[in-house]
Design a protein around this motif. Structure first.
Motif, PDB file in Angstrom:
ATOM      1  N   UNK A 230     -29.278 -13.037  -2.882  1.00 40.78           N
ATOM      2  CA  UNK A 230     -28.443 -13.595  -3.946  1.00 40.78           C
ATOM      3  C   UNK A 230     -28.315 -12.661  -5.148  1.00 40.78           C
ATOM      4  N   UNK A 231     -28.985 -11.539  -5.108  1.00 41.79           N
ATOM      5  CA  UNK A 231     -28.985 -10.622  -6.254  1.00 41.79           C
ATOM      6  C   UNK A 231     -27.999  -9.479  -5.998  1.00 41.79           C
ATOM      7  N   UNK A 232     -26.933  -9.439  -6.766  1.00 42.58           N
ATOM      8  CA  UNK A 232     -25.861  -8.462  -6.575  1.00 42.58           C
ATOM      9  C   UNK A 232     -26.061  -7.272  -7.514  1.00 42.58           C
ATOM     10  N   UNK A 233     -26.999  -6.414  -7.165  1.00 43.89           N
ATOM     11  CA  UNK A 233     -27.349  -5.293  -8.034  1.00 43.89           C
ATOM     12  C   UNK A 233     -26.441  -4.098  -7.744  1.00 43.89           C
ATOM     13  N   UNK A 234     -25.253  -4.143  -8.297  1.00 45.72           N
ATOM     14  CA  UNK A 234     -24.323  -3.029  -8.108  1.00 45.72           C
ATOM     15  C   UNK A 234     -24.623  -1.876  -9.061  1.00 45.72           C
ATOM     16  N   UNK A 235     -25.139  -2.195 -10.237  1.00 43.39           N
ATOM     17  CA  UNK A 235     -25.564  -1.176 -11.209  1.00 43.39           C
ATOM     18  C   UNK A 235     -26.803  -1.707 -11.925  1.00 43.39           C
ATOM     19  N   UNK A 236     -27.921  -1.811 -11.231  1.00 35.53           N
ATOM     20  CA  UNK A 236     -29.093  -2.463 -11.828  1.00 35.53           C
ATOM     21  C   UNK A 236     -29.470  -1.852 -13.170  1.00 35.53           C
ATOM     22  N   UNK A 237     -29.727  -2.730 -14.113  1.00 29.13           N
ATOM     23  CA  UNK A 237     -29.998  -2.325 -15.489  1.00 29.13           C
ATOM     24  C   UNK A 237     -31.300  -2.978 -15.934  1.00 29.13           C
ATOM     25  N   UNK A 238     -32.214  -2.167 -16.447  1.00 24.77           N
ATOM     26  CA  UNK A 238     -33.527  -2.666 -16.851  1.00 24.77           C
ATOM     27  C   UNK A 238     -33.671  -2.502 -18.360  1.00 24.77           C
ATOM     28  N   UNK A 239     -34.131  -3.554 -19.004  1.00 24.14           N
ATOM     29  CA  UNK A 239     -34.318  -3.563 -20.455  1.00 24.14           C
ATOM     30  C   UNK A 239     -35.738  -4.011 -20.753  1.00 24.14           C
ATOM     31  N   UNK A 240     -36.381  -3.346 -21.695  1.00 19.29           N
ATOM     32  CA  UNK A 240     -37.694  -3.811 -22.137  1.00 19.29           C
ATOM     33  C   UNK A 240     -37.522  -4.667 -23.381  1.00 19.29           C
ATOM     34  N   UNK A 241     -38.152  -5.835 -23.353  1.00 22.11           N
ATOM     35  CA  UNK A 241     -38.138  -6.745 -24.496  1.00 22.11           C
ATOM     36  C   UNK A 241     -39.577  -7.181 -24.750  1.00 22.11           C
TER      37      UNK A 241
END
Length: 265
Positions: A230-241
């Motif tokens: 179900x995860x459509x990672x076409x341009x996976x983006x990771x953010x640190x919060x």
């Protein structure tokens, strides 16, 4: 066969003649070797033994490849790059964040010591004291420094080293990658064949759905996240919060993350 032997003999004779010639005067040899070093970078190289080593290996790469062979040259240069600073890379003539296809154009600024606040932001684009955050050596070599230059990621062709350790061996990694801060490096990787939305195209990664590699440089730990059905990672983006890493399917973060990783260290 006779013609081939004559050519070999002629080449050997040329080498012998060159070796028998008296050496050039030091000012001529020095001018030739250091002709690409701007005076501001020469000042920096007087402070950096690693910078001198990198400059020489990079500018005289043909001679070093001839002596060492391609494989040994590559591994030795990678080892030097893991010790190098942004100013070492700039002084050696690498392209940078501002212009990846040419050497630093503002050495009078970039050769200065970095400002104290420079250790906070992982993205630096010159002209800026201390140099940019990314450097490029032709099509094969990419070097990216973390915030504060505490760590560096070296990409050579399809392989990645972080702080001198090979990362992601056996994976097909994208040519792009980025530091979140002074600790985490992120790079997309080839996605799973069995994903229901998987398709294939041209590019660094031939899959449309990607996985993502996250390397924790502080702990020297690497994890590879593989998207579920179900995860459509076409341009996976990771953010640190804060103490979380949030993984989004692309750079549109308003929809909320697909995954959240809680940092325990």
């Amino acid at each position: 066969m006779t013609g081939w032997r004559r050519r070999e003999t002629k080449r050997e004779e040329q080498i012998i003649r060159v070796l028998q010639e008296p050496p050039e005067a030091i000012d001529l040899r020095g001018a030739r070797r250091w002709r690409w070093a701007d005076e501001h970078w020469r000042v920096w190289l007087r402070r950096s033994a690693t910078g001198v080593e990198l400059f020489t290996r990079w500018q005289e790469s043909d001679e070093y490849r001839y002596m060492l062979g391609d494989d040994a040259y590559q591994m030795q240069l990678i080892e030097i790059l893991t010790r190098a600073t942004p100013r070492d890379c700039a002084a050696a003539g690498f392209g940078c964040t501002r212009r990846m296809d040419r050497a630093c154009s503002e050495p009078s600024i970039c050769s200065r010591d970095p400002l104290p606040a420079a250790g906070v932001d992982p993205h630096r684009e010159g002209p800026v004291p201390g140099g940019c955050d990314s450097f490029y050596g032709g099509d094969d070599v990419r070097v990216r420094f973390s915030a504060g230059n505490r760590h560096q990621a070296v990409r050579w062709s399809m392989s990645l080293w972080i702080d001198g350790v090979r990362v992601g061996a056996g994976l097909r990694l994208a040519s792009s990658g980025w530091w979140l801060d002074d600790r985490f490096f992120v790079v997309p990787a080839e996605g799973p064949d069995e994903h229901p939305a998987q398709e294939y195209t041209m590019g660094d990664l031939v899959s449309v759905i990607h996985s993502v590699l996250i390397h924790d440089a502080a702990l020297s730990v690497t994890r590879v996240l593989v998207p579920g059905p179900e995860e459509m990672w076409t341009e996976p983006w990771v953010v640190r919060d804060g103490d979380e890493l949030r993984v989004y399917p692309d750079q549109e973060t308003s929809r909320g993350p697909d995954r959240t990783i809680v940092l325990t260290d």
